[in-house]
Design an enzyme around this catalytic site. Structure first.
Site, PDB file in Angstrom:
ATOM      1  N   GLU A  64    -171.062 -14.784 -70.576  1.00 19.88           N
ATOM      2  CA  GLU A  64    -170.570 -15.140 -71.917  1.00 19.88           C
ATOM      3  C   GLU A  64    -169.137 -15.651 -71.812  1.00 19.88           C
ATOM      4  O   GLU A  64    -168.370 -15.202 -70.948  1.00 19.88           O
ATOM      5  CB  GLU A  64    -170.679 -13.883 -72.810  1.00 19.88           C
ATOM      6  CG  GLU A  64    -170.066 -14.001 -74.189  1.00 19.88           C
ATOM      7  CD  GLU A  64    -170.759 -14.994 -75.098  1.00 19.88           C
ATOM      8  OE1 GLU A  64    -171.040 -16.117 -74.641  1.00 19.88           O
ATOM      9  OE2 GLU A  64    -170.983 -14.667 -76.278  1.00 19.88           O
ATOM     10  N   ASP A  65    -168.778 -16.566 -72.704  1.00 17.84           N
ATOM     11  CA  ASP A  65    -167.407 -17.086 -72.665  1.00 17.84           C
ATOM     12  C   ASP A  65    -166.403 -16.051 -73.156  1.00 17.84           C
ATOM     13  O   ASP A  65    -165.408 -15.777 -72.501  1.00 17.84           O
ATOM     14  CB  ASP A  65    -167.272 -18.402 -73.473  1.00 17.84           C
ATOM     15  CG  ASP A  65    -167.780 -18.293 -74.909  1.00 17.84           C
ATOM     16  OD1 ASP A  65    -168.290 -17.210 -75.305  1.00 17.84           O
ATOM     17  OD2 ASP A  65    -167.661 -19.287 -75.650  1.00 17.84           O
TER      18      ASP A  65
ATOM     19  N   ASP B 263    -165.765 -11.111 -78.823  1.00 17.70           N
ATOM     20  CA  ASP B 263    -164.819 -11.015 -79.933  1.00 17.70           C
ATOM     21  C   ASP B 263    -165.144  -9.738 -80.731  1.00 17.70           C
ATOM     22  O   ASP B 263    -164.766  -8.653 -80.315  1.00 17.70           O
ATOM     23  CB  ASP B 263    -164.982 -12.304 -80.751  1.00 17.70           C
ATOM     24  CG  ASP B 263    -163.963 -12.460 -81.847  1.00 17.70           C
ATOM     25  OD1 ASP B 263    -162.804 -12.118 -81.643  1.00 17.70           O
ATOM     26  OD2 ASP B 263    -164.333 -12.940 -82.942  1.00 17.70           O
ATOM     27  N   THR B 264    -165.906  -9.834 -81.826  1.00 13.92           N
ATOM     28  CA  THR B 264    -166.288  -8.618 -82.546  1.00 13.92           C
ATOM     29  C   THR B 264    -167.259  -7.769 -81.729  1.00 13.92           C
ATOM     30  O   THR B 264    -167.330  -6.555 -81.914  1.00 13.92           O
ATOM     31  CB  THR B 264    -166.977  -8.961 -83.893  1.00 13.92           C
ATOM     32  OG1 THR B 264    -168.176  -9.694 -83.616  1.00 13.92           O
ATOM     33  CG2 THR B 264    -166.066  -9.780 -84.773  1.00 13.92           C
TER      34      THR B 264
ATOM     35  N   ARG C 153    -163.888 -28.213 -75.326  1.00 16.13           N
ATOM     36  CA  ARG C 153    -164.589 -27.490 -74.258  1.00 16.13           C
ATOM     37  C   ARG C 153    -164.256 -28.028 -72.871  1.00 16.13           C
ATOM     38  O   ARG C 153    -164.366 -27.334 -71.878  1.00 16.13           O
ATOM     39  CB  ARG C 153    -166.109 -27.588 -74.444  1.00 16.13           C
ATOM     40  CG  ARG C 153    -166.636 -26.972 -75.717  1.00 16.13           C
ATOM     41  CD  ARG C 153    -168.160 -26.870 -75.643  1.00 16.13           C
ATOM     42  NE  ARG C 153    -168.799 -26.638 -76.925  1.00 16.13           N
ATOM     43  CZ  ARG C 153    -168.970 -25.441 -77.474  1.00 16.13           C
ATOM     44  NH1 ARG C 153    -168.529 -24.370 -76.866  1.00 16.13           N
ATOM     45  NH2 ARG C 153    -169.580 -25.308 -78.639  1.00 16.13           N
TER      46      ARG C 153
ATOM     47  N   LYS D 192    -161.392 -10.114 -76.498  1.00 19.13           N
ATOM     48  CA  LYS D 192    -160.309  -9.828 -77.448  1.00 19.13           C
ATOM     49  C   LYS D 192    -160.515  -8.401 -77.938  1.00 19.13           C
ATOM     50  O   LYS D 192    -161.161  -8.184 -78.975  1.00 19.13           O
ATOM     51  CB  LYS D 192    -160.408 -10.768 -78.662  1.00 19.13           C
ATOM     52  CG  LYS D 192    -160.055 -12.220 -78.414  1.00 19.13           C
ATOM     53  CD  LYS D 192    -160.204 -12.986 -79.740  1.00 19.13           C
ATOM     54  CE  LYS D 192    -160.077 -14.464 -79.570  1.00 19.13           C
ATOM     55  NZ  LYS D 192    -160.512 -15.212 -80.782  1.00 19.13           N
TER      56      LYS D 192
HETATM   57  P1  IMP Z   1    -168.672 -12.055 -81.413  1.00 17.76           P
HETATM   58  O1  IMP Z   1    -170.091 -11.845 -81.822  1.00 17.76           O
HETATM   59  O2  IMP Z   1    -167.732 -11.893 -82.573  1.00 17.76           O
HETATM   60  O3  IMP Z   1    -168.263 -11.213 -80.239  1.00 17.76           O
HETATM   61  O4  IMP Z   1    -168.586 -13.572 -81.085  1.00 17.76           O
HETATM   62  C1  IMP Z   1    -168.363 -14.082 -79.852  1.00 17.76           C
HETATM   63  C2  IMP Z   1    -168.498 -15.596 -79.913  1.00 17.76           C
HETATM   64  O5  IMP Z   1    -167.577 -16.164 -80.833  1.00 17.76           O
HETATM   65  C3  IMP Z   1    -168.171 -16.211 -78.580  1.00 17.76           C
HETATM   66  O6  IMP Z   1    -169.312 -16.361 -77.784  1.00 17.76           O
HETATM   67  C4  IMP Z   1    -167.588 -17.548 -78.979  1.00 17.76           C
HETATM   68  O7  IMP Z   1    -168.613 -18.492 -79.097  1.00 17.76           O
HETATM   69  C5  IMP Z   1    -166.977 -17.328 -80.330  1.00 17.76           C
HETATM   70  N1  IMP Z   1    -165.513 -17.131 -80.252  1.00 17.76           N
HETATM   71  C6  IMP Z   1    -164.833 -16.001 -80.536  1.00 17.76           C
HETATM   72  N2  IMP Z   1    -163.513 -16.166 -80.382  1.00 17.76           N
HETATM   73  C7  IMP Z   1    -163.352 -17.450 -79.992  1.00 17.76           C
HETATM   74  C8  IMP Z   1    -162.176 -18.242 -79.673  1.00 17.76           C
HETATM   75  O8  IMP Z   1    -161.009 -17.797 -79.703  1.00 17.76           O
HETATM   76  N3  IMP Z   1    -162.421 -19.526 -79.306  1.00 17.76           N
HETATM   77  C9  IMP Z   1    -163.670 -20.055 -79.252  1.00 17.76           C
HETATM   78  N4  IMP Z   1    -164.777 -19.349 -79.534  1.00 17.76           N
HETATM   79  C10 IMP Z   1    -164.625 -18.049 -79.911  1.00 17.76           C
HETATM   80 MG    MG Z   2    -170.425 -17.983 -77.443  1.00 18.95          MG
END
Ligand code: IMP
Ligand code: MG
Length: 181
Positions: free
Chosen positions: A105-106, A109-110, A171, A137
Protein backbone atom coordinates in the site's frame (compact mmCIF):
# COMPACT_ATOMS: atom_id res chain seq x y z
CA UNK A 1 -4.44 38.85 -17.98
CA UNK A 2 -5.78 41.92 -16.20
CA UNK A 3 -9.35 41.16 -15.06
CA UNK A 4 -9.00 37.38 -14.46
CA UNK A 5 -9.30 36.07 -10.89
CA UNK A 6 -5.83 35.04 -9.73
CA UNK A 7 -5.52 31.23 -9.28
CA UNK A 8 -3.41 30.25 -6.26
CA UNK A 9 -0.77 27.68 -7.17
CA UNK A 10 0.06 24.97 -4.62
CA UNK A 11 3.45 25.04 -2.91
CA UNK A 12 5.46 21.82 -2.97
CA UNK A 13 8.09 21.02 -0.32
CA UNK A 14 10.23 17.90 -0.47
CA UNK A 15 9.57 15.50 2.40
CA UNK A 16 11.43 12.34 1.26
CA UNK A 17 14.12 12.40 -1.40
CA UNK A 18 14.38 9.99 -4.30
CA UNK A 19 17.50 8.49 -2.77
CA UNK A 20 15.98 7.99 0.69
CA UNK A 21 13.01 6.21 -0.89
CA UNK A 22 15.35 3.99 -2.90
CA UNK A 23 17.39 3.00 0.15
CA UNK A 24 14.32 2.29 2.28
CA UNK A 25 12.71 0.19 -0.46
CA UNK A 26 15.92 -1.85 -0.70
CA UNK A 27 15.85 -2.42 3.09
CA UNK A 28 12.20 -3.47 3.00
CA UNK A 29 12.98 -5.87 0.16
CA UNK A 30 15.81 -7.43 2.15
CA UNK A 31 13.59 -7.77 5.24
CA UNK A 32 10.86 -9.48 3.24
CA UNK A 33 13.37 -11.76 1.48
CA UNK A 34 14.71 -12.82 4.91
CA UNK A 35 11.26 -13.44 6.41
CA UNK A 36 9.97 -15.82 3.72
CA UNK A 37 11.45 -18.73 1.81
CA UNK A 38 10.48 -20.48 -1.39
CA UNK A 39 8.58 -23.36 0.21
CA UNK A 40 5.26 -21.61 -0.50
CA UNK A 41 4.34 -18.90 -2.97
CA UNK A 42 4.36 -15.29 -1.81
CA UNK A 43 2.11 -12.79 -3.57
CA UNK A 44 2.72 -9.06 -3.45
CA UNK A 45 -0.68 -7.43 -3.88
CA UNK A 46 -0.48 -3.80 -4.92
CA UNK A 47 -3.40 -1.55 -4.06
CA UNK A 48 -4.23 0.41 -7.19
CA UNK A 49 -3.34 3.01 -8.15
CA UNK A 50 -1.15 4.60 -5.49
CA UNK A 51 1.03 1.56 -4.79
CA UNK A 52 2.01 0.72 -8.38
CA UNK A 53 5.38 2.46 -8.40
CA UNK A 54 6.31 1.27 -4.89
CA UNK A 55 5.19 -2.26 -5.81
CA UNK A 56 7.28 -2.33 -8.99
CA UNK A 57 10.42 -1.19 -7.16
CA UNK A 58 9.84 -3.35 -4.09
CA UNK A 59 9.19 -6.51 -6.13
CA UNK A 60 12.62 -6.15 -7.73
CA UNK A 61 14.25 -5.96 -4.29
CA UNK A 62 12.65 -9.22 -3.15
CA UNK A 63 14.76 -12.26 -3.91
CA UNK A 64 12.15 -15.02 -3.82
CA UNK A 65 11.77 -17.30 -6.81
CA UNK A 66 8.09 -17.90 -6.12
CA UNK A 67 7.12 -14.24 -5.78
CA UNK A 68 3.89 -13.42 -7.58
CA UNK A 69 2.39 -10.02 -8.31
CA UNK A 70 -1.28 -9.12 -8.35
CA UNK A 71 -3.39 -6.00 -7.88
CA UNK A 72 -6.64 -4.96 -6.28
CA UNK A 73 -8.51 -1.68 -6.44
CA UNK A 74 -10.63 -0.36 -3.60
CA UNK A 75 -12.41 2.93 -3.33
CA UNK A 76 -11.32 4.99 -0.39
CA UNK A 77 -10.97 8.62 -1.26
CA UNK A 78 -13.09 11.09 -3.11
CA UNK A 79 -10.67 13.92 -3.83
CA UNK A 80 -8.87 14.27 -0.51
CA UNK A 81 -11.65 13.17 1.89
CA UNK A 82 -11.81 9.63 3.32
CA UNK A 83 -15.16 7.99 2.50
CA UNK A 84 -14.65 5.47 5.34
CA UNK A 85 -16.60 2.83 3.40
CA UNK A 86 -14.12 1.15 1.07
CA UNK A 87 -15.43 -1.26 -1.61
CA UNK A 88 -13.64 -3.51 -4.11
CA UNK A 89 -13.55 -1.83 -7.52
CA UNK A 90 -11.30 -4.44 -9.18
CA UNK A 91 -10.65 -7.79 -7.61
CA UNK A 92 -7.49 -9.91 -7.72
CA UNK A 93 -6.74 -11.87 -10.90
CA UNK A 94 -5.62 -15.06 -9.15
CA UNK A 95 -6.73 -16.93 -6.00
CA UNK A 96 -4.58 -16.47 -2.89
CA UNK A 97 -5.40 -19.81 -1.27
CA UNK A 98 -2.23 -21.53 -0.05
CA UNK A 99 -0.10 -18.42 -0.57
CA UNK A 100 1.50 -15.89 1.72
CA UNK A 101 0.02 -12.47 1.01
CA UNK A 102 1.83 -9.17 1.38
CA UNK A 103 -0.45 -6.22 0.75
CA UNK A 104 1.56 -3.41 -0.78
CA UNK A 105 0.00 0.00 0.00
CA UNK A 106 1.18 3.54 -0.64
CA UNK A 107 -0.04 5.10 2.60
CA UNK A 108 -2.09 4.19 5.66
CA UNK A 109 -4.11 7.17 6.79
CA UNK A 110 -7.29 6.52 8.84
CA UNK A 111 -6.70 2.78 8.45
CA UNK A 112 -10.18 2.03 7.07
CA UNK A 113 -8.98 0.82 3.64
CA UNK A 114 -6.45 -1.61 5.09
CA UNK A 115 -8.86 -2.84 7.79
CA UNK A 116 -11.41 -3.61 5.11
CA UNK A 117 -8.90 -5.25 2.79
CA UNK A 118 -7.49 -7.40 5.61
CA UNK A 119 -11.01 -8.47 6.51
CA UNK A 120 -11.72 -9.48 2.89
CA UNK A 121 -8.42 -11.24 2.19
CA UNK A 122 -8.39 -13.16 5.51
CA UNK A 123 -11.45 -15.13 4.35
CA UNK A 124 -9.77 -16.49 1.22
CA UNK A 125 -7.54 -19.23 2.61
CA UNK A 126 -4.18 -17.44 2.46
CA UNK A 127 -1.39 -18.92 4.60
CA UNK A 128 -0.74 -15.45 6.05
CA UNK A 129 -1.59 -11.83 5.32
CA UNK A 130 0.74 -8.95 6.13
CA UNK A 131 0.73 -5.27 5.24
CA UNK A 132 3.67 -3.45 3.71
CA UNK A 133 3.06 0.30 3.53
CA UNK A 134 5.45 2.89 2.19
CA UNK A 135 4.01 5.65 4.39
CA UNK A 136 1.90 5.96 7.51
CA UNK A 137 0.26 8.98 9.13
CA UNK A 138 -0.12 7.75 12.73
CA UNK A 139 -1.84 10.97 13.91
CA UNK A 140 -4.71 10.28 11.53
CA UNK A 141 -5.36 6.68 12.53
CA UNK A 142 -8.95 5.82 13.44
CA UNK A 143 -8.69 2.02 13.24
CA UNK A 144 -5.69 0.18 14.62
CA UNK A 145 -4.19 -2.07 11.96
CA UNK A 146 -0.90 -3.98 11.99
CA UNK A 147 1.70 -2.65 9.52
CA UNK A 148 4.34 -5.34 9.34
CA UNK A 149 6.67 -3.54 6.95
CA UNK A 150 6.70 0.27 7.00
CA UNK A 151 8.79 2.66 4.94
CA UNK A 152 8.30 5.98 6.74
CA UNK A 153 6.08 7.60 9.35
CA UNK A 154 5.03 11.06 8.19
CA UNK A 155 3.14 13.99 9.76
CA UNK A 156 -0.49 14.79 9.03
CA UNK A 157 0.11 16.60 5.72
CA UNK A 158 -1.11 15.89 2.19
CA UNK A 159 1.70 14.34 0.17
CA UNK A 160 2.17 13.41 -3.47
CA UNK A 161 4.78 11.67 -5.60
CA UNK A 162 6.16 8.15 -6.03
CA UNK A 163 2.66 6.89 -6.84
CA UNK A 164 0.70 9.14 -4.51
CA UNK A 165 -1.59 11.67 -6.12
CA UNK A 166 -3.51 14.86 -5.59
CA UNK A 167 -6.70 14.40 -7.61
CA UNK A 168 -4.98 11.99 -10.01
CA UNK A 169 -1.86 14.12 -10.58
CA UNK A 170 1.67 14.02 -9.26
CA UNK A 171 2.15 10.24 -9.18
CA UNK A 172 5.16 10.39 -11.49
CA UNK A 173 7.31 12.51 -9.21
CA UNK A 174 10.45 10.65 -8.17
CA UNK A 175 10.41 12.08 -4.65
CA UNK A 176 7.63 12.67 -2.12
CA UNK A 177 6.53 16.23 -1.49
CA UNK A 178 4.11 17.96 0.87
CA UNK A 179 1.44 19.88 -1.01
CA UNK A 180 0.29 23.16 0.46
CA UNK A 181 -2.94 23.90 -1.38
P1 IMP B 1 -7.30 5.29 4.69
O1 IMP B 1 -8.41 4.32 4.45
O2 IMP B 1 -7.81 6.57 5.30
O3 IMP B 1 -6.16 4.71 5.46
O4 IMP B 1 -6.86 5.73 3.26
C1 IMP B 1 -5.66 5.44 2.71
C2 IMP B 1 -5.66 5.90 1.26
O5 IMP B 1 -5.91 7.30 1.16
C3 IMP B 1 -4.31 5.69 0.64
O6 IMP B 1 -4.22 4.44 0.01
C4 IMP B 1 -4.23 6.82 -0.36
O7 IMP B 1 -4.79 6.42 -1.58
C5 IMP B 1 -5.07 7.92 0.22
N1 IMP B 1 -4.26 8.95 0.89
C6 IMP B 1 -4.23 9.23 2.21
N2 IMP B 1 -3.39 10.24 2.49
C7 IMP B 1 -2.88 10.61 1.30
C8 IMP B 1 -1.93 11.65 0.92
O8 IMP B 1 -1.38 12.42 1.74
N3 IMP B 1 -1.64 11.72 -0.40
C9 IMP B 1 -2.21 10.91 -1.33
N4 IMP B 1 -3.08 9.94 -1.01
C10 IMP B 1 -3.43 9.79 0.29
MG1 MG C 1 -4.38 3.97 -1.92
Amino acid sequence: MGDEIEKKEPIYTELISENDIKERVMELGREISDDYDDSDPVVLIGVLTGATIFQADLAREISLEKLEIDNIAISSYDGTQSSRIPRILKDLTHPIEGKHVIICEDIVDTGYSMAKLLEILMTRGALSVRICALLSKPERREIDIPIHYLGFEIPDKWVEGYGLDSDGKGRNRKNIVVVNF
